[in-house]
Scaffold this motif. Structure first.
Motif, short mmCIF file in Angstrom:
data_model
loop_
_atom_site.label_atom_id
_atom_site.label_comp_id
_atom_site.label_asym_id
_atom_site.label_seq_id
_atom_site.Cartn_x
_atom_site.Cartn_y
_atom_site.Cartn_z
N CYS A 128 3.31 -4.63 -0.88
CA CYS A 128 2.69 -3.92 0.23
C CYS A 128 3.64 -2.89 0.85
N ALA A 129 3.24 -1.63 0.80
CA ALA A 129 3.91 -0.56 1.55
C ALA A 129 2.94 -0.18 2.66
N VAL A 130 2.78 -1.10 3.62
CA VAL A 130 1.75 -0.99 4.65
C VAL A 130 2.42 -0.70 5.99
N ASP A 131 2.05 0.41 6.59
CA ASP A 131 2.59 0.82 7.88
C ASP A 131 1.93 0.02 9.00
N ARG A 132 2.70 -0.33 10.02
CA ARG A 132 2.15 -1.00 11.21
C ARG A 132 2.04 0.03 12.33
N VAL A 133 0.83 0.19 12.83
CA VAL A 133 0.52 1.24 13.81
C VAL A 133 0.32 0.62 15.18
N GLU A 134 1.07 1.08 16.16
CA GLU A 134 0.89 0.59 17.52
C GLU A 134 -0.26 1.33 18.19
N GLY A 135 -1.00 0.60 19.03
CA GLY A 135 -2.04 1.23 19.83
C GLY A 135 -3.42 1.24 19.21
N LEU A 136 -3.53 0.83 17.94
CA LEU A 136 -4.83 0.73 17.29
C LEU A 136 -4.93 -0.63 16.61
N PRO A 137 -6.12 -1.23 16.58
CA PRO A 137 -6.26 -2.52 15.91
C PRO A 137 -6.35 -2.36 14.40
N THR A 138 -6.08 -3.43 13.69
CA THR A 138 -6.38 -3.46 12.25
C THR A 138 -7.88 -3.25 12.07
N GLY A 139 -8.26 -2.47 11.08
CA GLY A 139 -9.66 -2.16 10.86
C GLY A 139 -10.49 -3.41 10.57
N THR A 140 -11.75 -3.35 10.94
CA THR A 140 -12.68 -4.46 10.73
C THR A 140 -14.01 -3.92 10.25
N VAL A 141 -14.65 -4.66 9.34
CA VAL A 141 -16.01 -4.31 8.91
C VAL A 141 -16.87 -5.56 8.97
N ILE A 142 -18.06 -5.41 9.53
CA ILE A 142 -19.06 -6.47 9.52
C ILE A 142 -20.02 -6.18 8.37
N VAL A 143 -20.14 -7.14 7.46
CA VAL A 143 -20.96 -6.96 6.26
C VAL A 143 -22.17 -7.89 6.35
N LEU A 144 -23.35 -7.32 6.32
CA LEU A 144 -24.59 -8.09 6.29
C LEU A 144 -25.11 -8.07 4.86
N ASN A 203 -6.38 2.33 10.02
CA ASN A 203 -6.50 3.10 8.77
C ASN A 203 -6.56 4.60 9.03
N LEU A 204 -7.07 4.97 10.21
CA LEU A 204 -7.15 6.40 10.55
C LEU A 204 -5.79 7.04 10.70
N ARG A 205 -4.75 6.22 10.91
CA ARG A 205 -3.41 6.76 11.14
C ARG A 205 -2.53 6.74 9.89
N LEU A 206 -3.11 6.44 8.75
CA LEU A 206 -2.32 6.56 7.52
C LEU A 206 -1.86 8.00 7.39
N SER A 207 -0.57 8.20 7.18
CA SER A 207 0.00 9.55 7.23
C SER A 207 0.52 10.00 5.87
N ALA A 208 0.60 11.31 5.71
CA ALA A 208 1.17 11.89 4.49
C ALA A 208 2.64 11.49 4.36
N ALA A 209 3.35 11.41 5.47
CA ALA A 209 4.76 11.02 5.41
C ALA A 209 4.92 9.60 4.90
N HIS A 210 4.04 8.70 5.33
CA HIS A 210 4.12 7.32 4.84
C HIS A 210 3.79 7.26 3.35
N VAL A 211 2.81 8.03 2.92
CA VAL A 211 2.48 8.07 1.50
C VAL A 211 3.69 8.53 0.68
N ASP A 212 4.33 9.61 1.12
CA ASP A 212 5.52 10.10 0.40
C ASP A 212 6.61 9.04 0.34
N SER A 213 6.86 8.39 1.46
CA SER A 213 7.90 7.36 1.51
C SER A 213 7.57 6.20 0.58
#
Length: 299
Positions: free
Chosen positions: A83-99, A114-124
């Motif tokens: 996992c190269a997963v960034d931890r973002v402050e100020g936003l919750p982990t994404g959630t989906v309700i599936v019916l 997920n909205l805060r995934l950045s190009a810099a993190h991808v490069d790193s």
């Protein structure tokens, strides 16, 4: 066949709240269901299914700096995903309700961190995996303007590093919102595009699957149209077309079936399988996914 090089998967990490309905949803009243909570997200699911095929895989994504994010990352690591997963402050982990109702599902989603995934993190993240051979992108990253830069950078960086590339078109509704022309310009000259029947219609019009694949092969070198119970079709620029039927199994929950299909297709194709053999492996994993509840492979 050879063992594939490491696959890098870029995209969403989510918590899935799956409700398998006992019958049609009754608006404004109660509907019985079996409810489960676990890991989800198109990219995370695909990475977990790839790891289950004993292929090295790294997931690049973002979660909130919260308990849900820590649990989601721990689950993936336990499943064998790096996992190269960034931890973002100020936003919750994404959630989906599936019916889920038979072979249909309706999703209500909050993309959160997920909205805060950045190009810099991808490069790193890519710099940290010199053994990578392929990059697979969930198009959810492209379909939201807040994360689009990360998705575009992932494809550009993969090309710079000589990696092969694939994109899963993700979902018909957001594809309609951004428009076919824009999306196809973002994924031009990728090696493999995966679309389901609805996504193929958004991107190529109401043609038959082989014709849709041929139309989309002007953009991607290879196209796979997933047709659910009707199987799948592979088209490439040599004009080769092959099809595979779906496996007949009792459907418990279709959540994650497309992600399992993608993992089977990629691991087989990257190992040197023919299109027919790759489709066969993909439909095997898709059938396994729909026969159990939840989006991930079971231990």
């Amino acid at each position: 066949m050879t063992r594939p090089a490491r696959v890098v998967v870029v995209g969403d990490v989510l918590t899935d709240v799956v409700a398998v309905l006992s019958g049609p949803l009754v608006a404004g009243s109660d509907t019985g269901a079996e409810i489960s909570i676990g890991g989800g997200g198109q990219a995370a699911n695909t990475a977990a299914w790839i790891a289950a095929q004993r292929v090295d895989v790294t997931l690049v994504g973002a979660v909130g700096d919260d308990d849900a994010g820590r649990v989601r990352v721990a689950e993936l690591r336990q499943a064998g995903v790096d996992c190269a997963v960034d931890r973002v402050e100020g936003l919750p982990t994404g959630t989906v309700i599936v019916l889920a109702d038979g072979d249909e599902r309706t999703m209500v989603s909050q993309r959160g961190a997920n909205l805060r995934l950045s190009a810099a993190h991808v490069d790193s993240a890519l710099a940290g995996v010199p053994d990578a051979g392929h990059l697979h992108l969930s198009a959810y990253t492209l379909l939201d303007p807040e994360s689009r830069g990360a998705g575009l950078r992932a494809l550009a960086a993969a090309r710079e590093r000589g990696l092969t590339t694939s994109v899963d078109a993700a979902s018909a509704a957001p594809l309609r919102r951004v428009g076919a022309a824009a999306f196809l310009s973002w994924v031009r000259e990728i090696d493999l595009l995966l679309v389901n029947a609805d996504e193929a219609t958004v991107l190529a019009g109401g043609l038959d699957p082989a014709a849709q694949g041929r139309a989309l092969s002007a953009t991607a070198r290879r196209v796979v149209v997933k047709r659910g119970a009707a199987g799948a079709v592979w088209v490439d620029r040599t004009a080769a077309v092959c099809a595979a039927p779906a496996r007949r199994v009792a459907v418990a929950d279709v959540t994650g079936a497309g992600d399992a299909f993608a993992a089977g297709l990629l691991t087989a194709w990257l190992a040197g399988a023919t299109p027919t053999a790759a489709l066969s492996r993909a439909t095997d994993l898709g059938a396994l996914a729909v026969s159990t509840v939840g989006a991930r492979p079971h231990p």
